[in-house]
Motif scaffolding. Structure first.
Motif, PDB file in Angstrom:
ATOM      1  N   TRP A 142       0.829  -1.202   0.000  1.00 38.88           N
ATOM      2  CA  TRP A 142       0.000   0.000   0.000  1.00 38.88           C
ATOM      3  C   TRP A 142       0.862   1.249   0.000  1.00 38.88           C
ATOM      4  CZ3 TRP A 142      -2.434  -2.946   4.531  1.00 38.88           C
ATOM      5  CH2 TRP A 142      -3.330  -3.910   4.041  1.00 38.88           C
ATOM      6  N   ALA A 143       0.489   2.230  -0.827  1.00 40.75           N
ATOM      7  CA  ALA A 143       1.274   3.456  -0.967  1.00 40.75           C
ATOM      8  C   ALA A 143       0.715   4.618  -0.170  1.00 40.75           C
ATOM      9  CB  ALA A 143       1.379   3.846  -2.439  1.00 40.75           C
ATOM     10  N   SER A 144      -0.580   4.560   0.166  1.00 43.09           N
ATOM     11  CA  SER A 144      -1.203   5.651   0.924  1.00 43.09           C
ATOM     12  C   SER A 144      -2.395   5.079   1.678  1.00 43.09           C
ATOM     13  CB  SER A 144      -1.650   6.782  -0.002  1.00 43.09           C
ATOM     14  OG  SER A 144      -2.698   6.336  -0.856  1.00 43.09           O
ATOM     15  N   LYS A 145      -2.976   5.889   2.559  1.00 41.96           N
ATOM     16  CA  LYS A 145      -4.046   5.343   3.399  1.00 41.96           C
ATOM     17  C   LYS A 145      -5.297   4.996   2.602  1.00 41.96           C
ATOM     18  CE  LYS A 145      -6.088   9.709   5.028  1.00 41.96           C
ATOM     19  NZ  LYS A 145      -6.447  10.496   6.245  1.00 41.96           N
ATOM     20  N   SER A 146      -5.497   5.622   1.455  1.00 42.23           N
ATOM     21  CA  SER A 146      -6.656   5.273   0.629  1.00 42.23           C
ATOM     22  C   SER A 146      -6.492   3.907  -0.032  1.00 42.23           C
ATOM     23  CB  SER A 146      -6.894   6.341  -0.440  1.00 42.23           C
ATOM     24  OG  SER A 146      -5.776   6.456  -1.298  1.00 42.23           O
TER      25      SER A 146
ATOM     26  N   GLU B 277       7.236   3.218   0.777  1.00 40.31           N
ATOM     27  CA  GLU B 277       7.731   4.505   1.266  1.00 40.31           C
ATOM     28  C   GLU B 277       7.012   5.630   0.514  1.00 40.31           C
ATOM     29  OE1 GLU B 277       9.558   5.317   3.637  1.00 40.31           O
ATOM     30  OE2 GLU B 277      10.733   3.566   4.169  1.00 40.31           O
ATOM     31  N   PRO B 278       6.721   6.762   1.162  1.00 37.64           N
ATOM     32  CA  PRO B 278       7.049   7.095   2.555  1.00 37.64           C
ATOM     33  C   PRO B 278       5.975   6.702   3.564  1.00 37.64           C
ATOM     34  CG  PRO B 278       6.236   9.032   1.444  1.00 37.64           C
ATOM     35  CD  PRO B 278       6.213   7.940   0.414  1.00 37.64           C
ATOM     36  N   PHE B 279       4.921   5.984   3.110  1.00 40.34           N
ATOM     37  CA  PHE B 279       3.855   5.574   4.021  1.00 40.34           C
ATOM     38  C   PHE B 279       4.418   4.814   5.220  1.00 40.34           C
ATOM     39  CE2 PHE B 279      -0.523   3.225   4.031  1.00 40.34           C
ATOM     40  CZ  PHE B 279      -0.857   3.856   5.214  1.00 40.34           C
ATOM     41  N   SER B 280       5.271   3.830   4.947  1.00 44.20           N
ATOM     42  CA  SER B 280       5.826   3.026   6.043  1.00 44.20           C
ATOM     43  C   SER B 280       6.664   3.878   6.989  1.00 44.20           C
ATOM     44  CB  SER B 280       6.660   1.875   5.485  1.00 44.20           C
ATOM     45  OG  SER B 280       7.763   2.359   4.742  1.00 44.20           O
ATOM     46  N   ARG B 281       7.407   4.836   6.442  1.00 41.56           N
ATOM     47  CA  ARG B 281       8.255   5.693   7.290  1.00 41.56           C
ATOM     48  C   ARG B 281       7.406   6.549   8.221  1.00 41.56           C
ATOM     49  NH1 ARG B 281       9.041  10.668   7.055  1.00 41.56           N
ATOM     50  NH2 ARG B 281       8.270  10.881   4.910  1.00 41.56           N
TER      51      ARG B 281
ATOM     52  N   GLN C 115       7.479   6.516  12.356  1.00 41.44           N
ATOM     53  CA  GLN C 115       7.714   7.678  13.211  1.00 41.44           C
ATOM     54  C   GLN C 115       6.720   7.710  14.377  1.00 41.44           C
ATOM     55  OE1 GLN C 115      10.317   9.797  13.040  1.00 41.44           O
ATOM     56  NE2 GLN C 115      11.042   8.473  11.381  1.00 41.44           N
ATOM     57  N   VAL C 116       5.490   7.299  14.138  1.00 50.03           N
ATOM     58  CA  VAL C 116       4.514   7.207  15.226  1.00 50.03           C
ATOM     59  C   VAL C 116       4.973   6.152  16.233  1.00 50.03           C
ATOM     60  CG1 VAL C 116       2.116   6.687  15.825  1.00 50.03           C
ATOM     61  CG2 VAL C 116       2.639   7.930  13.707  1.00 50.03           C
TER      62      VAL C 116
ATOM     63  N   LEU D 290      -0.373  12.511  10.887  1.00 47.38           N
ATOM     64  CA  LEU D 290      -1.632  12.321  10.192  1.00 47.38           C
ATOM     65  C   LEU D 290      -1.760  13.326   9.045  1.00 47.38           C
ATOM     66  CD1 LEU D 290      -4.269  10.726  10.074  1.00 47.38           C
ATOM     67  CD2 LEU D 290      -5.263  12.396  11.657  1.00 47.38           C
ATOM     68  N   ASP D 291      -1.294  14.534   9.270  1.00 47.60           N
ATOM     69  CA  ASP D 291      -1.267  15.534   8.193  1.00 47.60           C
ATOM     70  C   ASP D 291      -0.400  15.051   7.031  1.00 47.60           C
ATOM     71  OD1 ASP D 291      -2.932  17.221   9.588  1.00 47.60           O
ATOM     72  OD2 ASP D 291      -1.327  18.506  10.361  1.00 47.60           O
ATOM     73  N   GLU D 292       0.734  14.428   7.362  1.00 47.09           N
ATOM     74  CA  GLU D 292       1.614  13.890   6.315  1.00 47.09           C
ATOM     75  C   GLU D 292       0.899  12.801   5.522  1.00 47.09           C
ATOM     76  OE1 GLU D 292       6.053  14.485   8.286  1.00 47.09           O
ATOM     77  OE2 GLU D 292       4.981  12.599   8.578  1.00 47.09           O
ATOM     78  N   LEU D 293       0.122  11.964   6.221  1.00 44.82           N
ATOM     79  CA  LEU D 293      -0.633  10.924   5.527  1.00 44.82           C
ATOM     80  C   LEU D 293      -1.696  11.529   4.617  1.00 44.82           C
ATOM     81  CD1 LEU D 293      -1.199   8.179   8.268  1.00 44.82           C
ATOM     82  CD2 LEU D 293       0.481   8.193   6.417  1.00 44.82           C
ATOM     83  N   ASP D 294      -2.322  12.610   5.069  1.00 41.19           N
ATOM     84  CA  ASP D 294      -3.331  13.280   4.243  1.00 41.19           C
ATOM     85  C   ASP D 294      -2.708  13.868   2.970  1.00 41.19           C
ATOM     86  OD1 ASP D 294      -5.357  12.651   6.011  1.00 41.19           O
ATOM     87  OD2 ASP D 294      -5.213  14.552   7.109  1.00 41.19           O
TER      88      ASP D 294
END
Length: 268
Positions: free
Chosen positions: A163-167, A215-219, A223-224, A256-260
């Motif tokens: 998966w590349a992003s939360k969507s 990456e960068p989703f996993s990174r 960090q969390v 979370l902002d970075e994920l958005d």
């Protein structure tokens, strides 16, 4: 040799396992790089699976021996004996005595290992999907000399795409729960302590299920995790200079902002 021979029980041809054998016990097949022999790479995988299955030996047969009276031999399932395998530069099959797992070694730059989930959990510790991805990379490198390896690689696909992003994340997955918990904390629906306990539990499940992220989703999720590693969940055990609930809240909001942002880029 009659139809009860090892090869006839397990293989449907020189390059494939019998569908009915695969179906029994919900076995999976995984391609592996190999060099027409039982090398250290294959020996380590096979012995790990055999050891966890509780067997002390494996049954082996050269494909060229099918039909002969000496088609099968028993070999102790130690790493040392595996590396003394009697055959090189010819195709052969090795199987557990109860046929819960098997390894087909070919002369065309690849092998196929197959077995139940319990067997593959130890023989393929990186996970089936990752092994398939690794084999595809290998096949691209050796394709000129081993074109069959490329054909084999095309027959396998990872069950789960990274998966590349939360969507992209599958509903009901542990990764989806991690993102949902981040959103709940930022929205004030759960406490920092509840978030920390639940998020770490979800992360463990994501790792156990081998959910894959790009990456960068996993990174970002890493960090969390690093922030929670510095966070003391029990308020009674916190020192004055430990991370506060407010600080954790701010860190999670930032990620979370970075994920958005990552999500918007993925759909644009």
């Amino acid at each position: 040799m009659n139809d009860s021979s090892l090869v006839n029980l397990v293989l449907s041809g020189p390059r494939s396992f019998k569908p009915e054998w695969i179906a029994e016990g919900s076995k999976q097949v995984v391609p592996l790089a190999s060099h027409s022999r039982m090398d250290e790479h294959l020996a380590d995988r096979l012995t790990a699976g055999v050891r966890q299955a509780g067997h002390t030996y494996v049954v082996a047969s050269r494909l060229s021996d099918v039909g002969s009276d000496r088609a099968e031999i028993e070999i102790p399932s130690t790493r040392e004996r595996m590396l003394q395998f009697p055959w090189c530069d010819e195709s052969f099959l090795v199987a557990l005595p109860d046929l819960a797992g098997a390894l087909l070694v070919t002369t065309e730059g690849y092998s196929l290992i197959a077995g139940t989930g319990a067997f593959l959990r130890y023989s393929i510790p990186e996970g089936v999907d990752q092994a398939i991805v690794d084999f595809k990379r290998y096949a691209k490198r050796v394709g000129r000399n081993h074109p069959t390896a490329v054909e084999v690689s095309m027959a396998f696909r990872p069950h789960q795409v990274a998966w590349a992003s939360k969507s992209d994340v599958a509903a009901g997955s542990a990764t989806a729960e991690q993102v949902s918990l981040m959103e709940s904390l930022v929205a004030g629906r759960i406490s920092a302590e509840e978030f920390a306990q639940s998020w770490l539990s979800a992360r463990r499940r994501a790792l156990e299920r081998r959910e894959r992220l790009r990456e960068p989703f996993s990174r970002i999720l890493d960090q969390v995790f690093y922030a929670l590693d510095d966070y003391v969940i029990d308020p009674g055990l916190r020192d004055p200079d430990d991370m506060t609930n407010e600080q954790l809240h701010a860190i999670v909001r930032e990620h979370l902002d970075e994920l958005d942002v990552l999500d918007r880029r993925a759909v644009s």
